[in-house]
Design an enzyme around this catalytic site. Structure first.
Site, PDB file in Angstrom:
ATOM      1  CB  THR A  99     -10.187   3.354  50.404  1.00 24.10           C
ATOM      2  OG1 THR A  99      -9.743   2.098  49.886  1.00 24.10           O
ATOM      3  CG2 THR A  99     -10.084   3.335  51.925  1.00 24.10           C
TER       4      THR A  99
ATOM      5  CD  GLU B 172      -5.208   9.680  43.202  1.00 20.26           C
ATOM      6  OE1 GLU B 172      -4.125   9.108  43.016  1.00 20.26           O
ATOM      7  OE2 GLU B 172      -6.283   9.065  43.286  1.00 20.26           O
TER       8      GLU B 172
HETATM    9  C1  5RP Z   1      -6.642   6.235  42.334  1.00 19.85           C
HETATM   10  C2  5RP Z   1      -5.784   5.850  43.486  1.00 19.85           C
HETATM   11  C3  5RP Z   1      -6.429   5.121  44.589  1.00 19.85           C
HETATM   12  O1  5RP Z   1      -6.155   5.777  45.776  1.00 19.85           O
HETATM   13  C4  5RP Z   1      -5.868   3.732  44.657  1.00 19.85           C
HETATM   14  O2  5RP Z   1      -6.019   3.112  43.385  1.00 19.85           O
HETATM   15  C5  5RP Z   1      -6.563   2.899  45.740  1.00 19.85           C
HETATM   16  O3  5RP Z   1      -7.860   2.618  45.365  1.00 19.85           O
HETATM   17  P1  5RP Z   1      -8.811   1.719  46.244  1.00 19.85           P
HETATM   18  O4  5RP Z   1      -9.125   2.511  47.473  1.00 19.85           O
HETATM   19  O5  5RP Z   1     -10.010   1.473  45.374  1.00 19.85           O
HETATM   20  O6  5RP Z   1      -8.071   0.439  46.566  1.00 19.85           O
HETATM   21  O7  5RP Z   1      -4.610   6.113  43.521  1.00 19.85           O
HETATM   22  O8  5RP Z   1      -5.906   6.830  41.304  1.00 19.85           O
END
Ligand code: 5RP
Length: 218
Positions: A31, A103
């Site tokens: 995303t 993050e």
């Molecule tokens: C990465 C994360 C991502 O935000 C989470 O895994 C969501 O990923 P995606 O947008 O591919 O579903 O925390 O460490």
């Protein structure tokens, strides 16, 4: 609408939250990748970015978007990132991509945290998605035993090393009813670098992609 179309829609909607002439925090995952591609279209309007992973930094640079070390910037106006799960209180589980520590750092610094996700990520309570925990490698077994005492079932993410050189334990079978309390308990285990609960610093806004369009939760 497909799941990717919902991700694309929330990525586009997040551009509204980008503040002109500032540094933007950029997350990790599929995303967030849609968001990076949208950000590229307005790259001249921002001063630059701080990325939450090497992978996102590479994608940003590939678009010619400046990426700065967090220590080189005065602040971050807004952090845009995905999530693995979110409650309606905007408590999150993150770290499916293994970037949870950076993050959490970027989210802590940012004035505003806008989470972008498709509707499959909205849950009544956290924990169905295994909770990622970044651990110093030598503490792996000790931390796993402490997690078992707290009721979780830790599983080592095989063949994975974080951008910080650590390992990830994914904790299964937890119904997380008190995310803030558990986040603190996990932080208190020696050897834990970060856990994937974002409850002490939740998102401020969740842009949720649905088949009918983007819903905003605050
Ligand atoms: C990465 C994360 C991502 O935000 C989470 O895994 C969501 O990923 P995606 O947008 O591919 O579903 O925390 O460490």
């Amino acid at each position: 609408m497909t799941q990717d179309e919902m991700k694309q829609a929330v990525a586009q909607a997040a551009i509204e939250y980008v503040e002109v002439g500032t540094i933007i925090g950029v997350g990790t995952g599929s995303t967030a990748n849609f968001f990076i591609d949208e950000l590229a279209k307005i790259k001249g309007k921002i001063d630059g970015t701080v990325a939450s992973s090497v992978a996102s930094a590479e994608r940003l640079k590939g678009h010619g978007i400046p990426v700065y070390d967090l220590n080189a910037v005065d602040g971050i106006s807004v952090y845009i990132d995905g999530a693995d799960e979110s409650t309606r209180n905007l408590h999150l589980v993150k770290g499916g991509g293994g970037a949870l520590t950076r993050e959490k750092i970027v989210a802590a610094v940012a004035n505003k945290f806008v989470c972008i996700a498709d509707e499959s990520k909205l849950v009544d309570y956290l924990g169905k998605f295994p909770l990622p925990i970044e651990v110093i490698p030598m503490a792996r077994s000790y931390v796993a035993r402490e997690i078992v005492k707290l009721g979780g079932e830790p599983v080592l993410r095989e063949g994975f090393t974080t951008d910080n050189g650590n390992v990830i334990l994914d904790v299964h079978n937890w119904e997380i009813m008190e995310p803030t309390k558990l986040e603190q308990q996990l932080n208190n285990i020696t050897g834990v670098v970060t856990n994937g609960l974002f409850a002490m610093r939740p998102a401020d806004i969740l842009l949720l992609g649905t088949p009918d369009g983007v819903t905003t939760l605050k």
